[in-house]
Design a protein around this motif. Structure first.
Motif, short mmCIF file in Angstrom:
data_model
loop_
_atom_site.label_atom_id
_atom_site.label_comp_id
_atom_site.label_asym_id
_atom_site.label_seq_id
_atom_site.Cartn_x
_atom_site.Cartn_y
_atom_site.Cartn_z
N VAL A 263 25.06 39.53 26.47
CA VAL A 263 23.97 39.56 27.43
C VAL A 263 23.21 38.23 27.37
O VAL A 263 22.77 37.82 26.30
CB VAL A 263 23.01 40.73 27.14
N CYS B 13 20.33 37.03 24.80
CA CYS B 13 20.35 37.83 23.57
C CYS B 13 21.35 37.21 22.59
O CYS B 13 20.97 36.51 21.66
CB CYS B 13 20.73 39.27 23.86
N CYS C 86 26.74 40.08 21.12
CA CYS C 86 26.33 40.60 22.42
C CYS C 86 26.41 39.47 23.45
O CYS C 86 25.91 38.37 23.22
CB CYS C 86 24.90 41.14 22.34
N CYS D 191 25.09 46.29 20.20
CA CYS D 191 24.18 45.16 19.97
C CYS D 191 23.11 45.57 18.98
O CYS D 191 22.40 46.55 19.18
CB CYS D 191 23.55 44.73 21.29
N ASN E 208 14.60 45.67 19.64
CA ASN E 208 14.26 44.49 20.43
C ASN E 208 14.57 44.75 21.91
O ASN E 208 15.34 45.64 22.25
CB ASN E 208 15.04 43.27 19.94
N GLN E 209 13.98 43.92 22.75
CA GLN E 209 14.14 44.12 24.18
C GLN E 209 15.42 43.46 24.67
O GLN E 209 15.46 42.29 25.04
CB GLN E 209 12.92 43.55 24.91
N CYS E 210 16.50 44.22 24.68
CA CYS E 210 17.80 43.79 25.18
C CYS E 210 18.46 45.01 25.78
O CYS E 210 18.43 46.09 25.18
CB CYS E 210 18.65 43.21 24.05
N ALA F 293 20.39 43.96 18.24
CA ALA F 293 19.04 43.73 18.75
C ALA F 293 18.52 44.98 19.44
O ALA F 293 17.37 45.38 19.26
CB ALA F 293 19.03 42.55 19.72
N ARG F 294 19.38 45.63 20.20
CA ARG F 294 19.00 46.86 20.88
C ARG F 294 18.73 47.97 19.88
O ARG F 294 17.73 48.69 19.96
CB ARG F 294 20.12 47.27 21.84
N ARG G 78 22.92 38.34 20.16
CA ARG G 78 22.77 38.74 18.76
C ARG G 78 24.07 39.39 18.28
O ARG G 78 24.93 39.78 19.07
CB ARG G 78 21.61 39.74 18.63
N LYS H 47 27.75 43.43 28.99
CA LYS H 47 27.34 44.81 29.24
C LYS H 47 28.11 45.36 30.44
O LYS H 47 28.23 44.70 31.48
CB LYS H 47 25.84 44.89 29.50
#
Length: 515
Positions: A313, A316, A311, A329, A336-338, A331-332, A318, A489
């Motif tokens: 972003v 992040c 990712c 992603c 998680n907060q992404c 993490a999303r 990740r 993104k």
């Protein structure tokens, strides 16, 4: 020889607790032995909390062995032979062969063993087998103790599930007044059919920290809900016995059953009931599958860029995985907060592959990227030789730094004044130069593996090989030239333009160099 007056120490401790032999004591005894025998300690390799019996990674052990087998030092000193290994003569014998092949020696201070004496090798074999037997017997005693505690319904150790504590008097589980309410919230959401990802997102949005103080994700929620102790039941971890008799723990945890009655054993209060646990597990099993002993989301195939795509972003970065037709992603997806970058997988694959196939044939043989590709390729073919080369090279660099500091001390800082001091400087400098000459000679003797990268620089051959390869081999080729593929993104409704959203970071040392 230059290494005969230099030694390394290897220190290990499985558990650094009061009453155990501390690392500091091991080092003091080993240094005292080295001083008595006229040896200079070059480096101390340490493995804290690492078993010498189980098959675990020991970086200290690996670096110590590489140093002595590469000829960087002539002697490897251990406090006691069981610090080196508890796997018996199988591993210890191989270590001795590797050390003796380069003319080195192994010394055990407490055992008073020096492998430069032929008669001591038999003693080493005996001590190695005694250490292995002792570890095996210790494991048996621990198993008996755990069985007794289980029969009493007492917690046998480790951190209890989130929302629960261990009562210090009864050794049974009880509700944690601070976190039990959130643990029950997790259970209620799961019973209502809420996805694990959405549960994790909810907790993270309200800044409810996990048991380890970080963010929640789908995996940590699943582990919690499946834990028998979360329902007040005694847990047991599945184990298997390897060919060498070592018992290894697997990832599956299930309710413990009394061997006489075959009934489950209660361990105190749970956050959920046994029936609630059964319902949650049925829901989880409908949405997941088991692979290699672990429960995972339903399979969606292995993508070309698995392990390479991340990712983009900021903050992040990740890993991304292919989900359906898109790279997303993780993490999303884990809660998680992404904001979560995503892109059509085929479009990203096509762009990266075409850049790879077009870029390489356009490079000159001395291009930094070609050099990096060759270096990665050759390291994959002969990692053992490169471990030795790296150990010697690092020691040469250290000795050069020492010589430079010594020269600064005399000519810049003026620390060597008078005939006696100058004579001492000359002696120290000459010793360092002899040491470096010896190391460079040893380095030159080591073979330098090589590979022919010319087929990767021929456009026609490269494309033919690509077409004939499977995805696994294609990933291997890409990873020779590419460090990361980052996807930023995009904006909703905007057409995907790879040149704007995909950044390919090459394996070249220059971080700004992209494919």
């Amino acid at each position: 020889m230059h290494q005969d007056t230099i030694c390394d120490l290897y220190l290990r401790l499985s558990l650094d607790r009061d009453g155990k032999t501390a690392i500091e004591r091991q080092e003091a005894d080993c240094r005292a032995w080295a001083e008595r025998n006229g040896l200079t300690v070059r480096k101390v390799h340490i493995d804290r909390g690492r078993s010498g019996y189980k098959s675990v990674e020991r970086k200290g052990f690996d670096s110590a062995l590489a140093a002595v087998t590469a000829g960087v030092v002539g002697t490897l000193v251990v406090w006691k032979l069981d610090r080196l290994s508890r796997k018996g003569i199988g591993q210890v014998g191989q270590v001795l062969d590797d050390i003796e092949e380069t003319g080195g020696r192994l010394v055990s201070v407490i055992d008073r063993v020096d492998t430069s004496n032929d008669s001591d090798r038999a003693v080493v074999a005996m001590l190695a087998e005694l250490a292995r037997t002792e570890s095996k017997n210790l494991g048996t005693r621990v198993s008996h103790a755990k069985r007794y505690l289980r029969s009493k319904g007492q917690w046998i150790g480790g951190q209890p599930p989130y929302g629960l504590l261990v009562d210090p008097k009864t050794k049974k589980l009880t509700h944690d007044p601070q976190h039990a309410v959130y643990a029950r919230l997790i259970a209620d959401e799961a019973l209502a059919g809420t996805s694990l990802v959405n549960i994790a997102r909810m907790l993270n949005e309200y800044e409810v920290l996990s048991a380890r103080g970080g963010q929640w994700n789908a995996a940590s929620i699943m582990q919690l809900l499946r834990s028998p102790a979360f329902a007040g039941l005694m847990p047991e971890t599945e184990t298997v016995e390897s060919d060498d008799g070592e018992r290894k723990y697997k990832s599956r945890v299930f309710p413990y059953r009394d061997p006489e009655t075959m009934d489950t054993v209660e361990i105190g209060e749970g956050i959920i009931t046994v029936r609630e646990r059964e319902k949650i597990i049925r829901q989880l099993e409908a949405r997941t599958f088991v692979h290699a002993g672990r429960r995972r989301p339903k399979p969606e195939g292995t993508a070309l860029l698995t392990g390479l795509i991340f990712c983009g972003v900021p903050g992040c970065e990740r890993r991304m995985h292919r989900v359906g037709n898109s790279y997303q992603c993780m993490a999303r997806r884990a809660g998680n907060q992404c904001p979560g970058a995503s892109a059509l997988a085929d479009r990203v694959d096509d762009y990266v592959v075409e850049r790879f196939l077009a870029k390489l044939p356009a490079l000159e043989p001395d291009d930094p990227l070609v050099v990096a590709i060759a270096d990665r390729w050759v390291h994959r073919t002969d990692p053992e030789t490169f471990a030795k080369r790296d150990a010697i090279k690092a020691e040469i660099d250290d000795e050069e730094a020492r010589l430079a500091d010594l020269e600064d001390a005399r000519y810049v800082r003026g620390e060597f004044k008078g005939a006696a001091a100058v004579e001492r400087y000359n002696r120290l400098a000459e010793r360092l130069r002899e040491r470096m000459d010896g190391l460079r000679a040893d380095f030159a003797k080591l073979p330098m593996p090589s590979v022919d990268v010319s087929p990767m620089l021929d456009g026609e051959l490269l494309r033919e090989a690509w077409k004939a390869s499977e995805d696994a081999d294609r990933r291997g080729r890409l990873s020779l030239a590419i460090d990361r593929v980052k996807v930023s993104k995009g904006k909703r409704g905007q057409r995907f333009i790879p040149e704007q959203r995909v950044r390919i970071e090459s394996a070249a040392l220059d971080e700004d160099m992209t494919l």
